[in-house]
Motif scaffolding. Structure first.
Motif, short mmCIF file in Angstrom:
data_model
loop_
_atom_site.label_atom_id
_atom_site.label_comp_id
_atom_site.label_asym_id
_atom_site.label_seq_id
_atom_site.Cartn_x
_atom_site.Cartn_y
_atom_site.Cartn_z
N ALA A 1 1.00 -1.16 0.01
CA ALA A 1 -0.02 0.04 0.11
C ALA A 1 0.76 1.22 -0.04
N ARG A 2 0.28 2.33 -0.12
CA ARG A 2 1.14 3.62 -0.14
C ARG A 2 1.51 3.66 1.42
N GLY A 3 2.70 4.02 1.33
CA GLY A 3 3.40 3.95 2.97
C GLY A 3 4.13 2.83 3.19
N THR A 4 3.93 1.40 2.38
CA THR A 4 4.61 0.30 2.94
C THR A 4 6.26 0.57 3.02
N ARG A 5 6.53 1.48 2.25
CA ARG A 5 8.08 1.82 2.13
C ARG A 5 8.42 2.24 3.47
N ASP A 6 7.73 3.00 4.05
CA ASP A 6 8.14 3.83 5.37
C ASP A 6 8.52 2.68 6.35
N SER A 7 8.03 1.37 6.44
CA SER A 7 7.98 0.40 7.50
C SER A 7 9.49 0.03 7.37
N PRO A 8 9.99 0.24 8.49
CA PRO A 8 11.57 -0.27 8.61
C PRO A 8 11.68 -1.80 8.68
N TRP A 9 10.77 -2.62 8.47
CA TRP A 9 10.29 -4.03 9.00
C TRP A 9 10.33 -4.86 7.58
N VAL A 10 9.56 -4.13 6.64
CA VAL A 10 8.97 -4.97 5.41
C VAL A 10 10.31 -5.33 4.77
N SER A 11 11.07 -4.32 4.37
CA SER A 11 12.37 -4.79 3.52
C SER A 11 13.15 -5.82 4.13
N VAL A 12 13.31 -5.50 5.80
CA VAL A 12 14.35 -6.40 6.38
C VAL A 12 13.75 -7.83 6.33
N GLU A 13 12.56 -8.11 6.38
CA GLU A 13 11.83 -9.24 6.38
C GLU A 13 12.15 -9.82 4.93
N ILE A 14 11.99 -9.06 4.10
CA ILE A 14 12.30 -9.67 2.61
C ILE A 14 13.51 -10.18 2.35
N GLU A 15 14.61 -9.38 2.96
CA GLU A 15 16.04 -9.67 2.48
C GLU A 15 16.42 -10.83 3.51
N HIS A 16 15.86 -10.96 4.83
CA HIS A 16 16.04 -11.94 5.54
C HIS A 16 15.52 -13.12 5.00
N TRP A 17 14.33 -13.27 4.37
CA TRP A 17 13.66 -14.44 4.01
C TRP A 17 14.41 -14.94 2.57
N LEU A 18 14.96 -13.91 1.58
CA LEU A 18 15.61 -14.43 0.66
C LEU A 18 17.21 -14.79 0.95
N GLN A 19 17.75 -14.22 1.95
CA GLN A 19 19.02 -14.92 2.30
C GLN A 19 19.17 -16.13 3.22
N HIS A 20 17.96 -16.64 3.46
CA HIS A 20 17.63 -17.88 4.16
C HIS A 20 16.79 -18.82 3.33
N GLY A 21 16.91 -19.05 2.31
CA GLY A 21 16.16 -19.87 1.25
C GLY A 21 15.12 -19.68 0.60
N GLY A 22 14.60 -18.41 0.64
CA GLY A 22 13.65 -17.77 0.00
C GLY A 22 14.11 -17.64 -1.42
N SER A 23 13.01 -17.62 -2.53
CA SER A 23 13.51 -17.33 -3.75
C SER A 23 12.26 -16.49 -4.57
N LEU A 24 12.69 -15.73 -5.58
CA LEU A 24 11.85 -14.90 -6.18
C LEU A 24 10.70 -15.42 -6.69
N ASP A 25 10.61 -17.00 -7.25
CA ASP A 25 9.68 -17.29 -7.71
C ASP A 25 8.48 -17.58 -6.62
N ARG A 26 8.83 -17.57 -5.18
CA ARG A 26 8.01 -17.78 -4.18
C ARG A 26 7.73 -16.68 -3.38
N LEU A 27 8.03 -15.56 -3.77
CA LEU A 27 7.57 -14.21 -3.26
C LEU A 27 6.42 -13.58 -4.04
N PHE A 28 5.46 -13.33 -3.33
CA PHE A 28 4.10 -12.93 -4.15
C PHE A 28 3.74 -11.55 -3.51
#
Length: 160
Positions: free
Chosen positions: A83-110
């Motif tokens: 949503a507008r303002g999601t970028r302002d969360s300090p956590w969403v980007s950190v969660e994305i990065e952490h998930w990708l660094q620990h086995g996540g992949s772009l084909d399973r990111l929705f």
């Protein structure tokens, strides 16, 4: 839970999905999405209902706590509510990065947009979202081609 004997991730999967969102703009939409996915699962996967992780506590300043890290690492997919303002969360980007660094992949990111005011148009020129500055930093220049996303902005999900 869905299982795939060929996937080494299955040994540590506890959740079918982790729902990442900014509580200030998407808390209600996150809960509605969770309820909708569970209801769908009950109708179509009675023997293996969906298992979702949705943190309903507001995170405080500092790093991700161990519970969030473990849930991300044990999630097969990551659903990012936008949503507008999601970028302002300090956590969403950190969660994305952490998930990708620990086995996540772009084909399973929705990506799920629930705010019609957020523009997710793709720029063929830059090979990025046309308005990447409106998105969590971890999504910018991440995808090798146009990323597909689900639009729930015209549904009952709306914005908070």
């Amino acid at each position: 839970m869905l299982t795939d004997d060929r996937n080494p991730l299955d040994a540590r999967v506890r959740y079918d999905a982790f729902i990442s969102y900014r509580s200030a703009t998407s808390r209600r939409a996150a809960r509605k999405l969770q309820r909708a996915l569970v209801a769908l699962s009950k109708r179509h996967r009675r023997e293996h209902p969906i298992n979702l992780f949705l943190d309903t506590q507001s995170l405080v300043v500092g790093g991700l706590d161990d519970t969030i890290k473990a849930a991300l690492e044990q999630s097969r997919t990551l659903i990012v509510l936008l949503a507008r303002g999601t970028r302002d969360s300090p956590w969403v980007s950190v969660e994305i990065e952490h998930w990708l660094q620990h086995g996540g992949s772009l084909d399973r990111l929705f990506l799920v947009r629930h705010d019609p005011g957020l523009d997710l148009d793709w720029s063929a020129t830059t090979q990025n979202f046309a308005h990447a500055d409106d998105l969590p930093e971890a999504l910018s220049n991440r995808f090798p081609q146009e990323q597909k996303w689900l639009d729930l902005s015209s549904s009952a999900f709306g914005t908070d």
